[in-house]
Design a protein around this motif. Structure first.
Motif, PDB file in Angstrom:
ATOM      1  N   ASP A 251       0.819  -1.207   0.000  1.00  0.00           N
ATOM      2  CA  ASP A 251       0.000   0.000   0.000  1.00  0.00           C
ATOM      3  C   ASP A 251       0.855   1.260   0.000  1.00  0.00           C
ATOM      4  N   LYS A 252       1.883   1.255   0.846  1.00  0.00           N
ATOM      5  CA  LYS A 252       2.752   2.424   0.913  1.00  0.00           C
ATOM      6  C   LYS A 252       3.354   2.720  -0.452  1.00  0.00           C
TER       7      LYS A 252
ATOM      8  N   LEU B 214       6.598  11.412  -4.815  1.00  0.00           N
ATOM      9  CA  LEU B 214       5.540  10.392  -4.750  1.00  0.00           C
ATOM     10  C   LEU B 214       5.462   9.766  -3.369  1.00  0.00           C
ATOM     11  N   TYR B 215       6.613   9.562  -2.760  1.00  0.00           N
ATOM     12  CA  TYR B 215       6.682   8.866  -1.473  1.00  0.00           C
ATOM     13  C   TYR B 215       6.874   9.849  -0.333  1.00  0.00           C
ATOM     14  N   GLU B 216       6.703  11.122  -0.675  1.00  0.00           N
ATOM     15  CA  GLU B 216       6.891  12.192   0.306  1.00  0.00           C
ATOM     16  C   GLU B 216       8.245  12.096   0.998  1.00  0.00           C
ATOM     17  N   ALA B 217       9.232  11.687   0.204  1.00  0.00           N
ATOM     18  CA  ALA B 217      10.577  11.549   0.769  1.00  0.00           C
ATOM     19  C   ALA B 217      11.235  12.912   0.864  1.00  0.00           C
TER      20      ALA B 217
ATOM     21  N   LEU C 123      18.188  10.760   1.416  1.00  0.00           N
ATOM     22  CA  LEU C 123      16.791  11.005   1.797  1.00  0.00           C
ATOM     23  C   LEU C 123      16.510  10.495   3.200  1.00  0.00           C
ATOM     24  N   GLU C 124      15.479  11.069   3.788  1.00  0.00           N
ATOM     25  CA  GLU C 124      14.997  10.538   5.061  1.00  0.00           C
ATOM     26  C   GLU C 124      14.244   9.237   4.811  1.00  0.00           C
ATOM     27  N   GLY C 125      14.127   8.416   5.851  1.00  0.00           N
ATOM     28  CA  GLY C 125      13.398   7.157   5.699  1.00  0.00           C
ATOM     29  C   GLY C 125      11.917   7.404   5.505  1.00  0.00           C
ATOM     30  N   THR C 126      11.291   6.561   4.658  1.00  0.00           N
ATOM     31  CA  THR C 126       9.853   6.705   4.411  1.00  0.00           C
ATOM     32  C   THR C 126       9.108   5.401   4.683  1.00  0.00           C
ATOM     33  N   GLY C 127       9.849   4.319   4.802  1.00  0.00           N
ATOM     34  CA  GLY C 127       9.205   3.014   4.912  1.00  0.00           C
ATOM     35  C   GLY C 127       8.774   2.489   3.552  1.00  0.00           C
ATOM     36  N   ALA C 128       8.909   3.288   2.529  1.00  0.00           N
ATOM     37  CA  ALA C 128       8.521   2.866   1.187  1.00  0.00           C
ATOM     38  C   ALA C 128       9.763   2.462   0.395  1.00  0.00           C
ATOM     39  N   VAL C 129       9.523   2.045  -0.841  1.00  0.00           N
ATOM     40  CA  VAL C 129      10.581   1.461  -1.651  1.00  0.00           C
ATOM     41  C   VAL C 129      11.697   2.460  -1.968  1.00  0.00           C
TER      42      VAL C 129
END
Lengths: 450, 210
Positions: free
Chosen positions: A47-48, A124-127, A183-189
């Motif tokens: 989902d993320k 897209l991932y708000e990174a 980048l900061e961590g996003t939990g996404a790919v």
């Protein structure tokens, strides 16, 4: 000496019965809880990473493979598409498209994929940037948090990429990338990607001399990884090398500004895919947009939501079977608790009568047996929960090594309270019949038996 | 302390057993004698509230047993009646002193380990307090049963055939022990038995006849 203590003492008096009951119970609970944990985290990751992408357009092949490759970065590309084919998507004024983000794959550093794209991609991932800046010039890269952590790359570090998706594939030693941002961590790919501009990917491959050996390894590699669908190997990945004659921009001072309109100046070059966000998902034309691409172009369009659903359904059969197995084990364990309580209640009928004589009412005797069932269920639940989390952590390690996706065994879910609730109910169900029998025992009769 | 009036009991399909009225005050001893089959155990169970009274009344202290509800009977028994059975059963999962303390807590009192230990000491089995019941001899088991019956200082102690399996020497000893402990607890002691040896030592006795 409370009823609870007495129940506990009765349970530990029979270690073998105890072991049998709680191992079964623990297995059942463990399996159920593991499935919960795994599904939850898998869904969470999927989902993320959907990142509100409505459509992926790439080379024809397996749509699921294309989604996995371009959105989740776990499979190989279905191939590349020439920019001239994708040009309509990349034009700024397309009426349906809010954002079109080009992706170019094909290189890695220590198995972390290098993705040629524009600045819309991290958005897209708000990174957000942790250090440095986003890439601007050719061969500048901004790296995800996991990449920085695992490879030790720091701002200003230079590295040379490898071709393909395995670290040991051919190394491009002609050109080195330089890290300009983390980048900061996003939990996404995006955490596990190395981002650069599209042109850098072209440039890396343009410098190639000996193609024969390289193509061969690429071919073998894809054969193994895929084995399904009539995927066209010949159009796979890196034909751009054949067009080195075309590289008028290479070597000169041309600036690649990362914009889509810049890409449109290089009609003969290739990219791997375009990620598309619609202006409006419910627009009628948007609904037909993907089908039009599939029917009328040499490209393929696929909706991530649909493909991931398909994947869920495929995994679903397996998890469903496991779930039923887990339920079956839990049932058998409840039965085993029932049998062991029933048996011990018979053996203890004098004891139970004496407890009554000493002042315990029927309710207390009833509670004693129920508590024994509950204690077994709670121990079983604790063992099962421990097993599932340890199991999840082991699987997480394995998944991390193979797919770079970070799962964890140390995350607890609200659903586990439900598992506890169901465990307690099972404990009560298993003990209620022996408890009723114990409560209804005629102590006069029992004690009159010599 | 304990008294009965017009107690009859009828098992399904047999003629009713009619029991003589009995009475036993605190610190007194009453012997109920009878041969096998005259309903000795039935009477003991009626006196102990194990069997509910069908007809007549059993009065302990100022309470009439047959007027208590089931749960109240259990609680009353735990607090006011100590019973020593011919065959004594214990909670297997607990050791000697825990079995005695269980009687305290089931009667609704707080477990008092010191009191339990000193009682066991008085009965000369204090050194076995932490042993498992199954490692005890029959005589020792009986002492634990006595300890368990009197730990709550009940109004009445009921003993079912406490001496019938014993030789003369042990018989005298157990009787002496029961007398001492009943006195120490200030209880009425009712012994139900077919053992006529006890007749000489206990002047106060009732004989059951069929």
């Amino acid at each position: 000496m409370s009823i609870l203590q007495l129940a506990w003492r009765n349970i530990i008096k029979n270690p073998l019965n105890l072991l049998m009951s709680i191992i079964l119970f623990g297995l059942g609970v463990g399996l159920i809880s593991f499935l919960l944990l795994f599904n939850h985290q898998l869904k969470d990751k999927f989902d993320k990473n959907l990142a509100e992408i409505d459509l992926v357009v790439g080379a024809k092949g397996s749509p699921l493979q294309m989604i996995l490759c371009n959105m989740y970065h776990v499979d190989n590309p279905t191939g590349n598409i020439p920019i001239k084919n994708a040009a309509p998507l990349l034009k700024d004024l397309h009426p349906l498209i809010k954002k079109a983000i080009p992706l170019s794959l094909g290189d890695n550093f220590k198995t972390y994929r290098i993705v040629g794209t524009n600045h819309d991609f991290p958005a897209l991932y708000e990174a957000k940037l942790n250090e440095g800046k986003l890439w601007a010039k050719d061969f500048e890269v901004t790296i995800g948090k996991s990449v920085a952590e695992e490879t030790g790359l720091k701002l200003g570090d230079k590295f040379v990429s490898s071709h393909g998706f395995n670290a040991d594939d051919h190394t491009h030693d002609e050109q080195s990338f330089v890290v300009v941002g983390i980048l900061e961590g996003t939990g996404a790919v995006v955490d596990q990607l190395i981002l650069t501009n599209t042109a850098s990917i072209w440039l890396v491959h343009a410098g190639h001399g000996d193609e024969a050996e390289h193509d061969e390894s690429e071919e073998n590699h894809n054969h193994e990884a895929e084995g399904h669908e009539g995927h066209a190997h010949e159009d796979h990945a890196h034909e751009e090398n054949e067009q080195t004659g075309d590289n008028h921009e290479h070597g000169d001072s041309h600036l690649h500004d990362n914009s889509n309109s810049d890409l449109l100046h290089h009609q003969e070059q290739e990219i791997t895919s375009v990620l598309i966000q619609y202006k409006s998902r419910t627009n009628f034309q948007a609904l037909n947009f993907g089908r039009n691409i599939n029917e009328n172009t040499e490209m393929q369009a696929a909706s991530p939501a649909i493909e991931i659903n398909r994947l869920y359904n495929m995994i679903g059969v397996g998890t469903e079977a496991l779930r039923w197995l887990a339920i079956l084990i839990a049932m058998v364990s409840a039965l085993s608790i029932f049998i062991s309580l029933f048996k011990s209640m018979r053996e203890r009928k004098y004891e139970l009568a004496i407890i009554r004589v000493l002042g315990a009412g029927r309710i207390k005797v009833f509670m004693l047996i129920i508590l024994e069932g509950l204690i077994l269920a709670i121990i079983g639940f604790l063992i099962g929960t421990a097993l599932s989390h340890i199991g999840m952590e082991l699987v997480a390690k394995y998944l991390k090594a193979d797919f770079r996706y970070s799962f964890t065994g140390w995350k607890f879910l609200d659903e586990e309270w439900w598992v506890l609730g169901v465990s307690l109910i099972l404990g009560i169900i298993a003990s209620i019949i022996p408890a009723i029998q114990a409560a209804n025992t005629d102590i006069n009769k029992t004690l009159s038996q010599k | 302390m304990i008294a009965t009036k017009d107690v009859k009991y009828k098992y399904p399909g047999s003629t009713p057993i009619v029991f003589p009225d009995i009475q036993c005050k605190a610190n007194d001893i009453l012997l109920i004698l009878g041969t096998s089959g005259v309903g000795k155990t039935t009477l003991l169970h009626l006196l102990g509230g194990i069997l509910s009274v069908q007809q007549g009344s059993v009065i302990i202290g100022d309470r009439e047993l047959n007027k208590l509800s089931g749960a109240a009977t259990d609680q009353f028994r735990g607090q006011n009646i100590g019973i020593i059975f011919q065959q004594n059963h214990f909670v297997d999962a607990l050791n000697v002193i825990e079995n005695v303390m269980l009687a305290q807590s089931l009667a609704g009192k707080t477990s008092d380990k010191k009191a339990a230990q000193s009682l066991l000491d008085r009965l000369n089995i204090g050194h076995k307090a932490n042993q498992h019941i199954k490692d005890l001899s029959q005589g020792e088991k009986q002492r634990v049963a006595i300890a368990r019956a009197i730990i709550n200082q009940p109004k009445v102690i009921l003993a079912d055939e406490p001496t019938s399996a014993l030789d003369d020497i042990n018989c005298d000893e157990v009787l002496k022990l029961l007398k001492e402990q009943a006195k120490a607890a200030g209880s009425a002691l009712v012994i139900v038995t077919h053992d006529t040896r006890l007749k000489d030592n206990i002047p106060n006795h009732v004989i059951l006849q069929s």
